[in-house]
Design an enzyme around this catalytic site. Structure first.
Site, PDB file in Angstrom:
ATOM      1  N   GLY A  11    -111.284  33.614  34.266  1.00 16.07           N
ATOM      2  CA  GLY A  11    -112.648  34.114  34.427  1.00 16.07           C
ATOM      3  C   GLY A  11    -112.863  34.765  35.784  1.00 16.07           C
ATOM      4  O   GLY A  11    -112.384  34.272  36.803  1.00 16.07           O
ATOM      5  N   ARG A  72    -107.013  36.494  30.135  1.00 17.80           N
ATOM      6  CA  ARG A  72    -106.368  35.245  29.744  1.00 17.80           C
ATOM      7  C   ARG A  72    -105.218  35.639  28.823  1.00 17.80           C
ATOM      8  O   ARG A  72    -105.442  36.061  27.699  1.00 17.80           O
ATOM      9  CB  ARG A  72    -107.360  34.306  29.056  1.00 17.80           C
ATOM     10  CG  ARG A  72    -108.430  33.775  30.004  1.00 17.80           C
ATOM     11  CD  ARG A  72    -109.358  32.796  29.309  1.00 17.80           C
ATOM     12  NE  ARG A  72    -110.265  32.167  30.246  1.00 17.80           N
ATOM     13  CZ  ARG A  72    -111.469  32.634  30.564  1.00 17.80           C
ATOM     14  NH1 ARG A  72    -111.895  33.752  29.992  1.00 17.80           N
ATOM     15  NH2 ARG A  72    -112.236  32.011  31.437  1.00 17.80           N
ATOM     16  N   GLY A 102    -108.038  29.769  38.166  1.00 16.11           N
ATOM     17  CA  GLY A 102    -108.375  28.369  37.989  1.00 16.11           C
ATOM     18  C   GLY A 102    -107.193  27.559  37.500  1.00 16.11           C
ATOM     19  O   GLY A 102    -106.035  27.971  37.626  1.00 16.11           O
ATOM     20  N   ASP A 103    -107.476  26.427  36.904  1.00 14.68           N
ATOM     21  CA  ASP A 103    -106.446  25.470  36.525  1.00 14.68           C
ATOM     22  C   ASP A 103    -105.421  26.066  35.572  1.00 14.68           C
ATOM     23  O   ASP A 103    -104.207  25.902  35.755  1.00 14.68           O
ATOM     24  CB  ASP A 103    -107.115  24.246  35.886  1.00 14.68           C
ATOM     25  CG  ASP A 103    -106.128  23.128  35.620  1.00 14.68           C
ATOM     26  OD1 ASP A 103    -105.578  22.587  36.594  1.00 14.68           O
ATOM     27  OD2 ASP A 103    -105.896  22.805  34.448  1.00 14.68           O
ATOM     28  N   GLY A 104    -105.880  26.765  34.533  1.00 12.19           N
ATOM     29  CA  GLY A 104    -104.960  27.364  33.576  1.00 12.19           C
ATOM     30  C   GLY A 104    -104.063  28.410  34.212  1.00 12.19           C
ATOM     31  O   GLY A 104    -102.866  28.486  33.918  1.00 12.19           O
ATOM     32  N   THR A 126    -113.107  29.781  40.611  1.00  5.71           N
ATOM     33  CA  THR A 126    -113.795  29.475  39.365  1.00  5.71           C
ATOM     34  C   THR A 126    -115.169  28.909  39.680  1.00  5.71           C
ATOM     35  O   THR A 126    -115.295  28.036  40.539  1.00  5.71           O
ATOM     36  CB  THR A 126    -113.010  28.466  38.503  1.00  5.71           C
ATOM     37  OG1 THR A 126    -113.862  27.980  37.447  1.00  5.71           O
ATOM     38  CG2 THR A 126    -112.506  27.281  39.308  1.00  5.71           C
ATOM     39  N   ILE A 127    -116.186  29.395  38.990  1.00  6.63           N
ATOM     40  CA  ILE A 127    -117.530  28.884  39.249  1.00  6.63           C
ATOM     41  C   ILE A 127    -117.687  27.449  38.766  1.00  6.63           C
ATOM     42  O   ILE A 127    -118.620  26.758  39.181  1.00  6.63           O
ATOM     43  CB  ILE A 127    -118.623  29.777  38.623  1.00  6.63           C
ATOM     44  CG1 ILE A 127    -118.556  29.738  37.092  1.00  6.63           C
ATOM     45  CG2 ILE A 127    -118.537  31.195  39.151  1.00  6.63           C
ATOM     46  CD1 ILE A 127    -119.765  30.375  36.418  1.00  6.63           C
ATOM     47  N   ASP A 128    -116.775  26.984  37.907  1.00  2.00           N
ATOM     48  CA  ASP A 128    -116.866  25.606  37.420  1.00  2.00           C
ATOM     49  C   ASP A 128    -116.634  24.598  38.543  1.00  2.00           C
ATOM     50  O   ASP A 128    -117.064  23.448  38.446  1.00  2.00           O
ATOM     51  CB  ASP A 128    -115.841  25.361  36.313  1.00  2.00           C
ATOM     52  CG  ASP A 128    -116.055  26.258  35.113  1.00  2.00           C
ATOM     53  OD1 ASP A 128    -117.192  26.731  34.923  1.00  2.00           O
ATOM     54  OD2 ASP A 128    -115.093  26.487  34.364  1.00  2.00           O
ATOM     55  N   ASP A 130    -113.967  23.007  39.361  1.00  3.76           N
ATOM     56  CA  ASP A 130    -113.320  21.851  38.734  1.00  3.76           C
ATOM     57  C   ASP A 130    -111.846  21.715  39.093  1.00  3.76           C
ATOM     58  O   ASP A 130    -111.085  21.051  38.385  1.00  3.76           O
ATOM     59  CB  ASP A 130    -113.469  21.932  37.209  1.00  3.76           C
ATOM     60  CG  ASP A 130    -112.831  23.190  36.613  1.00  3.76           C
ATOM     61  OD1 ASP A 130    -112.422  24.082  37.386  1.00  3.76           O
ATOM     62  OD2 ASP A 130    -112.745  23.278  35.375  1.00  3.76           O
ATOM     63  N   ARG A 155    -139.349  28.705  35.853  1.00  4.85           N
ATOM     64  CA  ARG A 155    -140.415  27.780  36.208  1.00  4.85           C
ATOM     65  C   ARG A 155    -141.788  28.465  36.146  1.00  4.85           C
ATOM     66  O   ARG A 155    -142.787  27.850  35.748  1.00  4.85           O
ATOM     67  CB  ARG A 155    -140.180  27.220  37.615  1.00  4.85           C
ATOM     68  CG  ARG A 155    -141.216  26.169  38.034  1.00  4.85           C
ATOM     69  CD  ARG A 155    -140.980  25.720  39.463  1.00  4.85           C
ATOM     70  NE  ARG A 155    -139.675  25.070  39.603  1.00  4.85           N
ATOM     71  CZ  ARG A 155    -139.440  23.809  39.278  1.00  4.85           C
ATOM     72  NH1 ARG A 155    -140.412  23.055  38.793  1.00  4.85           N
ATOM     73  NH2 ARG A 155    -138.240  23.281  39.443  1.00  4.85           N
ATOM     74  N   ARG A 172    -117.874  24.137  31.736  1.00  3.64           N
ATOM     75  CA  ARG A 172    -116.942  23.465  30.819  1.00  3.64           C
ATOM     76  C   ARG A 172    -117.186  21.953  30.853  1.00  3.64           C
ATOM     77  O   ARG A 172    -118.283  21.505  30.559  1.00  3.64           O
ATOM     78  CB  ARG A 172    -115.484  23.814  31.163  1.00  3.64           C
ATOM     79  CG  ARG A 172    -115.152  25.278  30.967  1.00  3.64           C
ATOM     80  CD  ARG A 172    -113.656  25.532  31.034  1.00  3.64           C
ATOM     81  NE  ARG A 172    -113.088  25.121  32.313  1.00  3.64           N
ATOM     82  CZ  ARG A 172    -111.802  25.229  32.609  1.00  3.64           C
ATOM     83  NH1 ARG A 172    -110.959  25.686  31.704  1.00  3.64           N
ATOM     84  NH2 ARG A 172    -111.348  24.854  33.797  1.00  3.64           N
ATOM     85  N   GLY A 186    -135.555  20.928  42.074  1.00  2.00           N
ATOM     86  CA  GLY A 186    -136.692  20.076  41.755  1.00  2.00           C
ATOM     87  C   GLY A 186    -136.915  19.903  40.272  1.00  2.00           C
ATOM     88  O   GLY A 186    -138.042  19.600  39.843  1.00  2.00           O
ATOM     89  N   ARG A 245    -138.548  25.258  25.003  1.00  2.00           N
ATOM     90  CA  ARG A 245    -137.719  26.444  24.827  1.00  2.00           C
ATOM     91  C   ARG A 245    -136.359  26.206  25.475  1.00  2.00           C
ATOM     92  O   ARG A 245    -136.234  25.412  26.400  1.00  2.00           O
ATOM     93  CB  ARG A 245    -138.360  27.682  25.450  1.00  2.00           C
ATOM     94  CG  ARG A 245    -139.665  28.118  24.809  1.00  2.00           C
ATOM     95  CD  ARG A 245    -139.433  28.685  23.408  1.00  2.00           C
ATOM     96  NE  ARG A 245    -140.652  29.233  22.847  1.00  2.00           N
ATOM     97  CZ  ARG A 245    -141.557  28.542  22.170  1.00  2.00           C
ATOM     98  NH1 ARG A 245    -141.398  27.231  21.992  1.00  2.00           N
ATOM     99  NH2 ARG A 245    -142.630  29.136  21.682  1.00  2.00           N
TER     100      ARG A 245
END
Length: 317
Positions: A11, A72, A102-104, A126-128, A130, A155, A172, A186, A245
């Site tokens: 990603g 990928r 990332g990890d992969g 990676t934005i995750d 992780d 909001r 993920r 908040g 919503r």
């Protein structure tokens, strides 16, 4: 002069382009020939590899995503295609590789090194957020700021229409984005994969809050939780008694103008990666924590699971 290449895999994240810019500039400063590999590991196989210079990275520092593309690659999972990739690198005299991913992506890189001995350094991107062994991955700050802007805007309409909004973040199986966004926005409810989804304790609490004047709710949920965002919205309507919503933020979180912090971290990650390769470090990942930057074995990084900061998790109780 030695040749060095950089590749984006998996990603895309905001911060990759600033990293590419500094890669070219710092490589040239160190008397290296910099190369771009286009379209991830697919580009290694297809020989989409080009020597680059300053003109190739002019003006890209403000752009999200990656100008060299990413992918990928299923083909890279197969040994014969990894051999083709190695032959392509050999034909250009490239023996050092930096991977933003990332990890992969790192697991594929580990196999590639064990088979063919190409020196590499990985930069967690990676934005995750992780990746084990690092507190920060490139692109996370920009993603959090995109989420912050989205929550603030939602909001406004939640309060105007007196509704509950369930906002789904990426991540993920890691709840980092949802957790930090909850603590800094908040919001009234946060659900993440790391903790059991117990809505019963919130039902009476939220009903009491409504009797005391609360007329809207913001709930932030990570995409990896057992229930869906729609399930949570239905719960608000059926159990709490408020119109609801769902807003799935989706891939908006991966794009956008890179923040100052991500630009600075890109600069530092690249500097450490190139220095590591020049200092004969053959297979490592650049990691960052409270002690600063360090190099960690790829075996350590890819074989362990990242856990959320327990100090942050305490704020959910």
């Amino acid at each position: 002069m030695k040749n060095i290449a950089i590749i984006c895999s998996g990603g895309d994240v905001s911060g990759m382009n600033p990293a590419l810019k500094h890669f070219v500039e710092y490589a040239l400063e160190k008397n290296l020939h910099p190369y771009f590999v286009y379209n991830g590991y697919e580009g290694l196989i297809d020989n989409a590899i080009k020597q680059v210079s300053y003109s190739d990275v002019a003006g890209i520092i403000t752009r999200g995503g990656t100008i060299i593309g990413s992918a990928r690659s299923k083909r890279f999972m197969q040994k014969e295609y990894r051999r083709i990739a190695k032959n392509n690198l050999d034909s250009l005299g490239i023996h050092m590789l930096i991977v933003l991913g990332g990890d992969g992506s790192f697991k594929g890189l580990d196999i590639f090194y064990k088979e063919h001995g190409v020196k590499f350094c990985g930069i967690p991107s990676t934005i995750d957020n992780d990746i084990y062994g690092t507190d920060y991955c490139l692109g996370v700050d920009t993603a959090l700021n995109i989420i912050k802007t989205s929550i603030d805007a939602i909001r406004d309409t939640a309060s105007s229409f007196k509704r509950a909004f369930v906002i789904e973040t990426m991540g993920r199986d890691c709840g980092y984005l949802a957790l930090v966004s909850h603590l800094t926005s908040g919001s009234e409810l946060c659900l993440i994969p790391e903790l059991a989804c117990d809505l019963v304790k919130y039902e009476e609490k939220f009903k009491i809050q409504m009797k005391n004047g609360r007329n809207y709710f913001i709930a932030i949920v990570s995409e990896g939780i057992e229930k869906s965002a729609q399930d949570i919205a239905d719960w608000f309507e059926e159990k709490v008694g408020i119109e609801s919503r769902v807003s799935v933020l989706g891939h908006i979180q991966r794009g956008g103008n890179p923040t100052i912090y991500d630009r600075l971290m890109a600069y530092k990650f690249i500097t450490h990666a190139i220095n590591a390769l020049l200092n004969s470090t053959n297979k490592s990942i650049v990691c960052y924590d409270t002690n600063g930057f360090s190099l960690k074995s790829i075996d350590t990084v890819v074989n362990k699971q990242k856990e959320l900061d327990t100090n942050l998790l305490k704020f959910l109780h």
